[in-house]
Motif scaffolding. Structure first.
Motif, short mmCIF file in Angstrom:
data_model
loop_
_atom_site.label_atom_id
_atom_site.label_comp_id
_atom_site.label_asym_id
_atom_site.label_seq_id
_atom_site.Cartn_x
_atom_site.Cartn_y
_atom_site.Cartn_z
N ASN A 1 -11.97 -1.87 4.75
CA ASN A 1 -11.61 -2.77 3.66
C ASN A 1 -10.58 -2.10 2.75
OD1 ASN A 1 -13.72 -5.23 3.55
ND2 ASN A 1 -14.74 -3.40 4.33
N TYR A 2 -9.44 -2.76 2.55
CA TYR A 2 -8.37 -2.22 1.72
C TYR A 2 -8.39 -2.86 0.34
CZ TYR A 2 -6.46 -0.55 6.17
OH TYR A 2 -6.28 0.07 7.38
N GLU A 3 -7.79 -2.17 -0.63
CA GLU A 3 -7.68 -2.72 -1.98
C GLU A 3 -6.81 -3.97 -2.02
OE1 GLU A 3 -6.38 0.33 -4.62
OE2 GLU A 3 -8.40 1.14 -4.90
N SER B 1 -8.99 -11.76 2.99
CA SER B 1 -10.06 -12.44 2.28
C SER B 1 -9.55 -13.70 1.60
CB SER B 1 -10.67 -11.51 1.22
OG SER B 1 -11.60 -12.21 0.43
N PRO B 2 -10.30 -14.80 1.68
CA PRO B 2 -9.86 -16.04 1.03
C PRO B 2 -10.09 -16.04 -0.47
CG PRO B 2 -12.00 -16.37 2.04
CD PRO B 2 -11.56 -14.97 2.40
N ASP B 3 -10.83 -15.05 -0.98
CA ASP B 3 -11.14 -14.99 -2.41
C ASP B 3 -10.05 -14.24 -3.17
OD1 ASP B 3 -13.50 -16.32 -1.89
OD2 ASP B 3 -14.62 -14.46 -1.60
N ASP B 4 -9.87 -14.62 -4.44
CA ASP B 4 -8.91 -13.92 -5.29
C ASP B 4 -9.41 -12.53 -5.66
OD1 ASP B 4 -7.20 -16.07 -5.22
OD2 ASP B 4 -8.06 -17.00 -7.00
N GLY B 5 -10.72 -12.44 -5.96
CA GLY B 5 -11.29 -11.14 -6.31
C GLY B 5 -11.56 -10.32 -5.06
N ARG B 6 -11.58 -9.00 -5.21
CA ARG B 6 -11.79 -8.13 -4.06
C ARG B 6 -13.26 -8.13 -3.66
NH1 ARG B 6 -12.04 -1.85 -3.32
NH2 ARG B 6 -11.65 -1.72 -1.10
N VAL B 7 -13.54 -8.44 -2.41
CA VAL B 7 -14.89 -8.36 -1.86
C VAL B 7 -14.83 -7.61 -0.55
CG1 VAL B 7 -15.74 -10.48 -2.96
CG2 VAL B 7 -14.67 -10.61 -0.71
N ASN B 8 -15.88 -6.86 -0.27
CA ASN B 8 -15.93 -6.13 1.00
C ASN B 8 -16.37 -7.05 2.12
OD1 ASN B 8 -15.10 -3.56 0.15
ND2 ASN B 8 -17.13 -3.13 -0.66
#
Length: 201
Positions: free
Chosen positions: A106-108, A134-141
Protein backbone atom coordinates in the motif's frame (compact mmCIF):
# COMPACT_ATOMS: atom_id res chain seq x y z
CA UNK A 1 -1.14 -18.08 19.40
CA UNK A 2 -0.08 -14.52 20.08
CA UNK A 3 2.93 -12.45 19.07
CA UNK A 4 4.06 -9.72 21.41
CA UNK A 5 7.14 -7.57 22.05
CA UNK A 6 8.66 -6.93 25.45
CA UNK A 7 11.55 -4.82 26.77
CA UNK A 8 14.52 -6.69 28.25
CA UNK A 9 16.85 -5.45 31.02
CA UNK A 10 19.02 -3.60 28.48
CA UNK A 11 16.07 -1.69 27.04
CA UNK A 12 15.94 -3.73 23.83
CA UNK A 13 12.77 -4.98 22.16
CA UNK A 14 12.48 -8.78 22.27
CA UNK A 15 9.90 -10.47 20.06
CA UNK A 16 8.38 -13.72 21.25
CA UNK A 17 5.49 -15.92 20.23
CA UNK A 18 3.43 -17.64 22.91
CA UNK A 19 1.86 -20.93 21.84
CA UNK A 20 -0.92 -22.77 23.64
CA UNK A 21 -0.87 -26.57 23.41
CA UNK A 22 -4.25 -28.32 23.62
CA UNK A 23 -2.50 -31.64 24.25
CA UNK A 24 -0.34 -30.33 27.06
CA UNK A 25 -2.87 -27.74 28.29
CA UNK A 26 -0.03 -25.27 28.68
CA UNK A 27 1.65 -22.20 27.20
CA UNK A 28 5.20 -22.06 25.87
CA UNK A 29 7.26 -19.22 24.40
CA UNK A 30 9.35 -19.35 21.24
CA UNK A 31 12.18 -16.83 21.26
CA UNK A 32 14.95 -16.19 18.81
CA UNK A 33 13.70 -13.51 16.44
CA UNK A 34 15.98 -10.52 16.96
CA UNK A 35 15.55 -8.51 13.76
CA UNK A 36 13.29 -5.49 14.12
CA UNK A 37 9.64 -5.79 15.12
CA UNK A 38 7.06 -8.45 14.23
CA UNK A 39 3.60 -7.06 13.52
CA UNK A 40 1.40 -9.73 15.09
CA UNK A 41 -1.76 -7.97 13.89
CA UNK A 42 -1.43 -9.35 10.35
CA UNK A 43 -0.38 -12.95 10.95
CA UNK A 44 -1.20 -15.32 8.08
CA UNK A 45 -0.99 -19.13 8.04
CA UNK A 46 0.10 -20.66 4.71
CA UNK A 47 2.08 -23.71 3.61
CA UNK A 48 2.48 -24.89 7.21
CA UNK A 49 4.09 -21.64 8.39
CA UNK A 50 2.86 -18.51 10.13
CA UNK A 51 3.81 -15.23 8.44
CA UNK A 52 4.05 -11.69 9.74
CA UNK A 53 5.14 -8.37 8.36
CA UNK A 54 8.63 -7.60 9.70
CA UNK A 55 9.81 -4.02 10.26
CA UNK A 56 13.16 -2.46 11.06
CA UNK A 57 13.39 0.61 13.34
CA UNK A 58 9.76 0.14 14.35
CA UNK A 59 9.89 2.75 17.13
CA UNK A 60 10.97 5.42 14.64
CA UNK A 61 8.38 4.33 12.06
CA UNK A 62 10.66 2.19 9.92
CA UNK A 63 9.70 0.62 6.61
CA UNK A 64 8.70 -3.02 6.29
CA UNK A 65 11.65 -5.01 5.07
CA UNK A 66 10.72 -8.69 5.06
CA UNK A 67 8.22 -11.38 5.92
CA UNK A 68 8.98 -13.22 9.14
CA UNK A 69 8.01 -16.91 9.17
CA UNK A 70 7.57 -19.39 12.00
CA UNK A 71 7.63 -23.16 11.62
CA UNK A 72 5.64 -24.36 14.65
CA UNK A 73 6.76 -27.99 14.27
CA UNK A 74 10.46 -27.05 14.49
CA UNK A 75 9.90 -23.87 16.55
CA UNK A 76 12.17 -22.02 14.14
CA UNK A 77 11.95 -18.54 12.62
CA UNK A 78 12.79 -17.71 9.03
CA UNK A 79 12.59 -14.84 6.57
CA UNK A 80 11.17 -14.27 3.10
CA UNK A 81 12.09 -11.16 1.11
CA UNK A 82 9.21 -8.95 0.00
CA UNK A 83 8.74 -8.12 -3.69
CA UNK A 84 10.35 -4.99 -5.13
CA UNK A 85 8.37 -1.78 -4.70
CA UNK A 86 8.39 1.90 -5.57
CA UNK A 87 9.86 4.49 -3.21
CA UNK A 88 7.86 6.51 -0.70
CA UNK A 89 5.81 5.64 2.34
CA UNK A 90 4.44 2.11 2.19
CA UNK A 91 2.60 -0.41 4.34
CA UNK A 92 2.45 -4.15 3.61
CA UNK A 93 -0.52 -6.42 4.26
CA UNK A 94 -0.41 -10.20 3.87
CA UNK A 95 -2.92 -12.84 2.90
CA UNK A 96 -3.29 -16.42 1.70
CA UNK A 97 -5.27 -17.59 -1.29
CA UNK A 98 -5.59 -21.12 -2.68
CA UNK A 99 -2.47 -22.18 -0.76
CA UNK A 100 -0.33 -19.29 -2.00
CA UNK A 101 1.15 -16.40 -0.04
CA UNK A 102 -0.15 -12.99 -1.15
CA UNK A 103 1.42 -9.61 -0.31
CA UNK A 104 -0.09 -6.19 -0.91
CA UNK A 105 2.08 -3.06 -0.97
CA UNK A 106 0.00 0.00 0.00
CA UNK A 107 1.44 3.35 -1.10
CA UNK A 108 0.73 6.83 0.26
CA UNK A 109 -0.54 7.73 -3.21
CA UNK A 110 -3.73 5.72 -2.48
CA UNK A 111 -2.84 2.75 -4.65
CA UNK A 112 -1.63 -0.77 -3.95
CA UNK A 113 0.34 -3.43 -5.82
CA UNK A 114 -0.77 -7.01 -5.15
CA UNK A 115 1.74 -9.86 -5.50
CA UNK A 116 1.47 -13.65 -5.27
CA UNK A 117 4.31 -16.08 -4.56
CA UNK A 118 3.76 -18.82 -7.14
CA UNK A 119 6.28 -21.24 -5.61
CA UNK A 120 6.46 -21.05 -1.84
CA UNK A 121 9.83 -20.00 -0.45
CA UNK A 122 11.26 -19.10 -3.89
CA UNK A 123 11.52 -15.31 -3.79
CA UNK A 124 12.07 -14.91 -7.53
CA UNK A 125 8.56 -16.31 -8.13
CA UNK A 126 6.84 -13.21 -6.68
CA UNK A 127 4.48 -12.14 -9.49
CA UNK A 128 2.55 -8.87 -9.56
CA UNK A 129 -1.13 -9.57 -10.15
CA UNK A 130 -2.66 -6.13 -10.26
CA UNK A 131 -2.33 -2.49 -9.24
CA UNK A 132 -5.43 -1.25 -7.42
CA UNK A 133 -6.34 2.42 -7.03
CA UNK A 134 -8.52 3.02 -3.99
CA UNK A 135 -11.94 4.53 -4.80
CA UNK A 136 -11.89 6.52 -1.54
CA UNK A 137 -10.47 10.02 -1.18
CA UNK A 138 -8.92 9.23 2.19
CA UNK A 139 -6.03 6.78 2.44
CA UNK A 140 -7.09 3.26 3.42
CA UNK A 141 -5.03 0.10 3.42
CA UNK A 142 -5.99 -2.69 1.06
CA UNK A 143 -5.62 -6.22 2.45
CA UNK A 144 -5.78 -9.32 0.21
CA UNK A 145 -8.42 -11.93 1.14
CA UNK A 146 -8.85 -14.15 -1.93
CA UNK A 147 -7.62 -14.21 -5.54
CA UNK A 148 -9.66 -15.91 -8.28
CA UNK A 149 -7.89 -18.64 -10.24
CA UNK A 150 -7.54 -16.46 -13.35
CA UNK A 151 -6.49 -13.46 -11.25
CA UNK A 152 -9.19 -11.21 -12.73
CA UNK A 153 -11.15 -10.87 -9.49
CA UNK A 154 -9.68 -10.15 -6.07
CA UNK A 155 -11.54 -10.09 -2.76
CA UNK A 156 -10.01 -7.40 -0.54
CA UNK A 157 -10.57 -5.65 2.76
CA UNK A 158 -10.79 -1.97 1.87
CA UNK A 159 -10.93 0.09 5.06
CA UNK A 160 -14.06 -1.20 6.83
CA UNK A 161 -15.50 -2.94 3.77
CA UNK A 162 -15.08 -6.34 2.17
CA UNK A 163 -14.99 -5.60 -1.55
CA UNK A 164 -14.67 -7.55 -4.80
CA UNK A 165 -12.27 -5.85 -7.23
CA UNK A 166 -12.54 -6.66 -10.94
CA UNK A 167 -9.24 -5.96 -12.72
CA UNK A 168 -10.83 -6.19 -16.19
CA UNK A 169 -12.76 -2.94 -15.72
CA UNK A 170 -11.17 -1.61 -12.48
CA UNK A 171 -14.53 -1.78 -10.68
CA UNK A 172 -15.38 -2.36 -7.02
CA UNK A 173 -18.41 -4.24 -5.68
CA UNK A 174 -19.04 -3.96 -1.95
CA UNK A 175 -19.80 -7.36 -0.40
CA UNK A 176 -20.09 -6.39 3.27
CA UNK A 177 -19.04 -3.74 5.72
CA UNK A 178 -18.47 -3.79 9.45
CA UNK A 179 -18.09 -1.27 12.24
CA UNK A 180 -15.53 -1.76 14.98
CA UNK A 181 -13.62 0.37 17.46
CA UNK A 182 -10.98 -2.37 17.67
CA UNK A 183 -7.84 -1.32 15.78
CA UNK A 184 -6.72 -4.96 15.69
CA UNK A 185 -9.80 -6.33 13.92
CA UNK A 186 -8.68 -8.68 11.18
CA UNK A 187 -10.72 -10.28 8.40
CA UNK A 188 -9.62 -13.54 6.80
CA UNK A 189 -11.21 -15.91 4.31
CA UNK A 190 -11.36 -19.71 4.43
CA UNK A 191 -12.26 -21.82 1.41
CA UNK A 192 -13.73 -25.30 1.28
CA UNK A 193 -14.99 -27.74 -1.34
CA UNK A 194 -18.42 -29.33 -0.99
CA UNK A 195 -18.54 -33.05 -1.64
CA UNK A 196 -21.07 -35.87 -1.46
CA UNK A 197 -18.29 -38.28 -0.46
CA UNK A 198 -17.78 -38.78 3.26
CA UNK A 199 -14.24 -38.03 4.49
CA UNK A 200 -14.62 -40.94 6.96
CA UNK A 201 -14.93 -43.69 4.32
Amino acid sequence: MFSFPRIDNEGKHVNMVSVYSLKGNSWSSIQGFDSGHVNGNVGVFANGFFHWEGCYDYVSGGVSSEIVTLDLAKERYGRIALPSYEGGGIHWTLGESRGRLVACCNYESNKADMWVMKEYGVEKTWTKLVTISSPDDGRVNISPLFVAENGDEVLVKLGTEVTLYNSRNASFKRIADYVSTDDFLQVQVATYLESLASPHI
